[in-house]
Structure formats: C-alpha cells, structure tokens
Design an enzyme around this catalytic site. Sequence first.
Site, PDB file in Angstrom:
ATOM      1  N   ALA A  73      -4.668   5.457   1.267  1.00 13.49           N
ATOM      2  CA  ALA A  73      -4.573   4.025   1.539  1.00 13.49           C
ATOM      3  C   ALA A  73      -4.018   3.801   2.931  1.00 13.49           C
ATOM      4  O   ALA A  73      -3.265   4.625   3.456  1.00 13.49           O
ATOM      5  CB  ALA A  73      -3.690   3.338   0.499  1.00 13.49           C
ATOM      6  N   ASP A  74      -4.408   2.679   3.528  1.00 10.50           N
ATOM      7  CA  ASP A  74      -3.859   2.286   4.814  1.00 10.50           C
ATOM      8  C   ASP A  74      -3.835   0.769   4.881  1.00 10.50           C
ATOM      9  O   ASP A  74      -4.813   0.119   4.513  1.00 10.50           O
ATOM     10  CB  ASP A  74      -4.678   2.843   5.976  1.00 10.50           C
ATOM     11  CG  ASP A  74      -3.948   2.653   7.285  1.00 10.50           C
ATOM     12  OD1 ASP A  74      -3.005   3.419   7.549  1.00 10.50           O
ATOM     13  OD2 ASP A  74      -4.295   1.715   8.030  1.00 10.50           O
ATOM     14  N   THR A  75      -2.716   0.219   5.342  1.00  4.72           N
ATOM     15  CA  THR A  75      -2.534  -1.228   5.409  1.00  4.72           C
ATOM     16  C   THR A  75      -2.284  -1.650   6.849  1.00  4.72           C
ATOM     17  O   THR A  75      -1.552  -0.984   7.576  1.00  4.72           O
ATOM     18  CB  THR A  75      -1.341  -1.666   4.538  1.00  4.72           C
ATOM     19  OG1 THR A  75      -1.577  -1.250   3.191  1.00  4.72           O
ATOM     20  CG2 THR A  75      -1.141  -3.169   4.576  1.00  4.72           C
TER      21      THR A  75
END
Length: 190
Positions: A73-75
């Site tokens: 995941a990456d935000t």
Amino acid sequence: MNIHLREKLILASSSPRRKELLDAVGWPYTVIVAGVDESLLPNEAPADYVQRLAHAKAKAVAERVQTGLVLGADTTVVVENEILGQPEDDEDARRMLRLLNGKWHEVLTGVAAVRIDGETCVDYETTRVRFAEMTAREIDWYVATGEARGKAGAYGIQGAAGLFIEEIEGDYFNIVGLPIRLVYELTGKV
C-alpha cells in the site's frame, strides 16, 4: 466469514497505522518491509503513482518469500495538483499544512494484493478531506506535537489533526492509510 479473511497476510509496510487497522478488523499478518524507491516519475498522475508504489512494494516482498498473499500500500495527499508525501522536516510540514489550510484535498491510497505464484490485483481509493482555517499558531502547535512526521500531507486524521478536519467525502480508513474494504475486495480476487 470468508476464507481469505482467515488467511494471514504479509504486509509490505512498516506503517503503524496500517498494522492498527488490520489488528482492528482481526486480520492476521506478518510484516516484511519492502524498501523500494518512492520517487515520483516525471508527469506521473497521483493515482498511477500510488498504484505503482503499492505494486512495487508487494512485488519486492513477494520475491523474498516462498508462499502467501502479500499486501502493498502507498498513501499520498494531493492539493491543487501537488502531491504531498511525507514531510522532510518540520518546516516542510508547516509548508504542507499551509497548503491544506482551509481547502479541500484528496487522499489517495494504492493497494496491491500479490499471491505468490498467482494473481495480482492493484487498485486505489480516493477520499476528499476539507481542512478548517488554521492560524499560524495552530499550525506551529500541531507540528510541535510530532504527529506530522512520517505522514503523507503532514497530518494524521486519527490524532490531533482531527481538530481541524471539517468534512470528509469517502472512506475514513483510506485517510488513515489503508482502505480496508478495498483490501478485503482485492484479496478475494487473488
């Protein structure tokens, strides 16, 4: 309960917030940090950026294990077409908070589910957030709490920054760093 919720994930992230969200829904996991280059490519759109990084993190970990389901995941935060990652220092955090001050922005999280020797699914979630007007003193106070460090856009909604959030459109968990419903859907496809 669906069978894939019982399956232990391999989380390709050191984010304490992602771990807290998985713990909150009772999803078992282990952590293996990916350590990929998170540089933005020239002219890369925010949605492409977070999906590329989520996939790169999951793939990097998948190459190091024999079996399992890897979650990457990456935000990031986007305001006025500018991507705001994690602040470099407190002054950069102040700059980011001044950009967000009194405005709507978007939080995007890319999610990748990679089954070793199997399928890969990648998608992203977008949530709109509106900050209240903050005084320079409030911005300085918030930065002094230390919460801005290590967080995309220099804030954590689940902490003291919640004092300055006026409105949200979309998935709250996405703002924290992991759109748990999207994770549930993607892991059911691989």
